[in-house]
Design an enzyme around this catalytic site. Structure first.
Site, mmCIF file in Angstrom:
data_model
loop_
_atom_site.group_PDB
_atom_site.id
_atom_site.type_symbol
_atom_site.label_atom_id
_atom_site.label_comp_id
_atom_site.label_asym_id
_atom_site.label_seq_id
_atom_site.Cartn_x
_atom_site.Cartn_y
_atom_site.Cartn_z
ATOM 1 N N HIS A 1 0.815 -1.218 0.000
ATOM 2 C CA HIS A 1 0.000 0.000 0.000
ATOM 3 C C HIS A 1 0.850 1.270 0.000
ATOM 4 C CE1 HIS A 1 -4.004 -1.867 0.638
ATOM 5 N NE2 HIS A 1 -3.235 -2.863 1.015
ATOM 6 N N ASP B 1 3.517 9.350 -1.195
ATOM 7 C CA ASP B 1 2.294 8.739 -0.668
ATOM 8 C C ASP B 1 1.918 7.596 -1.605
ATOM 9 O OD1 ASP B 1 0.101 8.496 0.971
ATOM 10 O OD2 ASP B 1 -0.523 10.579 0.804
#
Ligand code: ADP
Ligand code: G6P
Length: 500
Positions: A189, A399
């Site tokens: 992730h 991110d």
């Protein structure tokens, strides 16, 4: 490169064609997505919301599933029995870790070594043998817990950087006990960094070898997958193609598939929330409160990767040179996160200082430029805040994806607000229609905010339509279904020994 397949999560042809109807899915994540509360001697169970939980909503219709993870703390023997029963009634199973192992594995290794390294912050990386030992112990505890529940033919889907040794440890236990036909997938992730940075990690080989025991490895973007493949070549000397790695140098190993599967959200949850009385009332209150002001919203876990200081500096620059006399406020929600790690505590101090300085410099009795909420807010409040804002500002310095940007789009059907998005968030590779910025360039971000606030309604609407089309199609359920469809399919390829 294996890519996401099918047109909608509800009717994914790949999954329908390939998955065995009897397939059972076991999802494994560091944390179980549950809140356990004690009232007297009884415990209650609540499923949390989040990307992974939404992703499973699509899969639940196709297959049975169990969720395995750490329940967040070590319970005493009496409570464990009750909790285990409650969890099992809700298709969950706990991996218990003693407090010292949990602390060193989660805060010490996952969040103080892998997290900073994967987000291009090697300066924050504190490698310690004790943390590495705990990471191995914790991954081994997950492997043992899984080996007790995995059956022949199951699909096991392991999540994230906390569990990178688990595919190998689990495979060894399953092979030793003669279990057959188990397919293992792993999804990251976060970003996977350039091999130039990744090779700093003292245990770089063990971590790569850990995940390479899976059948399918998933990343949010093509860049992350490419960095992973180069690391396999440069560090382990393995042969790779654009979408696969052969696990033995010189041939004869297994073939592990590598694919990109960008995660999404459940946009209906935001659309539906906007129809509720609670959110409509709150939205009305916020509209009255901010009458005569333009609103920029920021929503971030207070993490150094989110670029909150950069955002505040850009807003300060905007106020000093770009605001053109308009009253503009920044509502910044900063959700407390990982407070046991030193870098996160330092960040709180520096962000508080910046907020104080900017409000002191530009504020008046009638006007507060930055509304800083250092806490979690209720879902209804979050949705109302997204809906009232003219601009959403995301300035992550790195991110993995950034779901806040998707959630803002899902909440903007009325206003057609503008998303200003860092090019260093994975979302920037998918969200055409956002104003993309280099979050390190303070002047560029300040200028982009000015541009966003001045954008003509027709252009805002056109950008919103493009963004919304993507967010509505690439949902969390679509992501989950696509990964599992691919995991079901790749097994056939993984059995073949030759890569090229
Ligand atoms: P990360 O996973 O790094 O925290 P994302 O932007 O991908 O970053 O996801 C953050 C998630 O946390 C979003 O789903 C968002 O709605 C949720 N969230 C953020 N702020 C709050 C808050 N104050 N209260 C509740 N949930 C929040
Ligand atoms: C990121 C990670 C997740 C993690 C989340 C919150 O999104 O990829 O695995 O759960 O941050 O962090 P926390 O440390 O609170 O679980």
């Amino acid at each position: 490169m294996a890519t996401d397949a099918g047109d909608s999560a509800d009717a994914n042809p790949a999954l329908a064609a390939d998955a065995s109807p009897a397939a059972h899915l076991i999802v494994v994540s560091n944390r179980l997505p549950v809140t356990l509360e004690q009232k007297g001697s009884e415990w209650s169970f609540k499923l949390s919301s989040g990307g992974l939980v939404s992703a499973l909503s699509g899969l639940k219709r196709e297959m049975s599933f169990t969720w395995v993870g750490w329940p967040g703390k070590d319970f005493g023997a009496d409570d464990r029995d009750k909790i285990d029963r409650l969890l099992s009634e809700n298709a969950c199973s706990a991996v218990y870790l003693d407090d010292e192992t949990a602390e060193l594995y989660y805060n010490g290794f996952a969040n103080s070594i892998l997290w900073p390294l994967f987000h291009y912050h090697p300066g924050e990386m504190m490698f310690e043998e004790t943390a590495w030992d705990a990471y191995q112990r914790a991954n081994a505890a997950f492997a043992e817990a899984l080996a007790r529940v995995v059956k022949d033919g199951d699909l096991v889907w392991i999540q994230d950087y906390h569990l990178m040794l688990l595919p190998r440890m689990l495979r060894a236990l399953l092979d030793a006990s003669g279990r057959r036909g188990v397919k293992i997938g792993w999804f990251l992730h976060t970003p996977f960094p350039s091999s130039e940075l990744y090779r700093i990690l003292p245990v770089r080989r063990q971590i790569l070898e850990g995940v390479l025991a899976a059948d399918l490895l998933g990343f949010h973007t093509y860049d992350y997958a490419r960095h992973f493949l180069s690391s396999c070549t440069r560090i382990l000397g393995l042969a790779t193609t654009g979408d696969a790695v052969e696990t033995a140098a010189g041939g004869g190993g297994r073939v592990v598939r590598v694919g990109t599967f960008p995660i999404g959200i459940d946009p209906d949850k935001f659309r539906d929330a906007l129809q509720t009385d609670e959110v409509r009332t709150r939205l009305g209150e916020l509209e009255r409160r901010f009458a005569g002001e333009r609103v920029i919203v920021g929503v971030d876990r207070l993490d150094y990767i989110k670029g909150v200081p950069q955002k505040l500096l850009a807003f300060e620059q905007f106020l000093s040179t770009h605001s053109g006399g308009e009253r503009v406020v920044l509502v910044q929600v900063a959700v407390p996160s990982r407070g046991d790690v030193e870098e996160y505590r330092q960040l709180i101090t520096s962000v508080n200082e910046l907020v104080g300085r900017i409000n002191g410099r530009f504020g008046t009795i009638e006007y507060t430029p930055i509304h800083f909420l250092h806490r979690s807010v209720a879902f209804s409040e979050l949705v109302a805040l997204y809906a009232v804002a003219d601009v959403c500002l995301v300035t992550s310095t790195r991110d993995g994806m950034n779901l806040v940007s998707y959630e803002y789009v899902a909440s903007q059907a009325q206003r057609h607000g503008v998303l200003v998005l860092s090019e260093f968030a994975g979302a920037a590779q998918s969200l055409d229609g956002a104003v993309i910025v280099n979050s390190w360039n303070i002047e560029e971000v300040a200028g982009a905010v000015a541009l966003a606030l001045a954008m003509a309604p027709a252009q805002r609407e056109a950008s919103f339509r493009t963004l919304h089309r993507y967010v509505a199609k690439h949902t969390a359920a679509y992501w989950g279904t696509s990964f599992i469809a691919e995991l079901t399919r790749v097994r056939h390829a993984a059995d073949a020994a030759a890569l090229l």
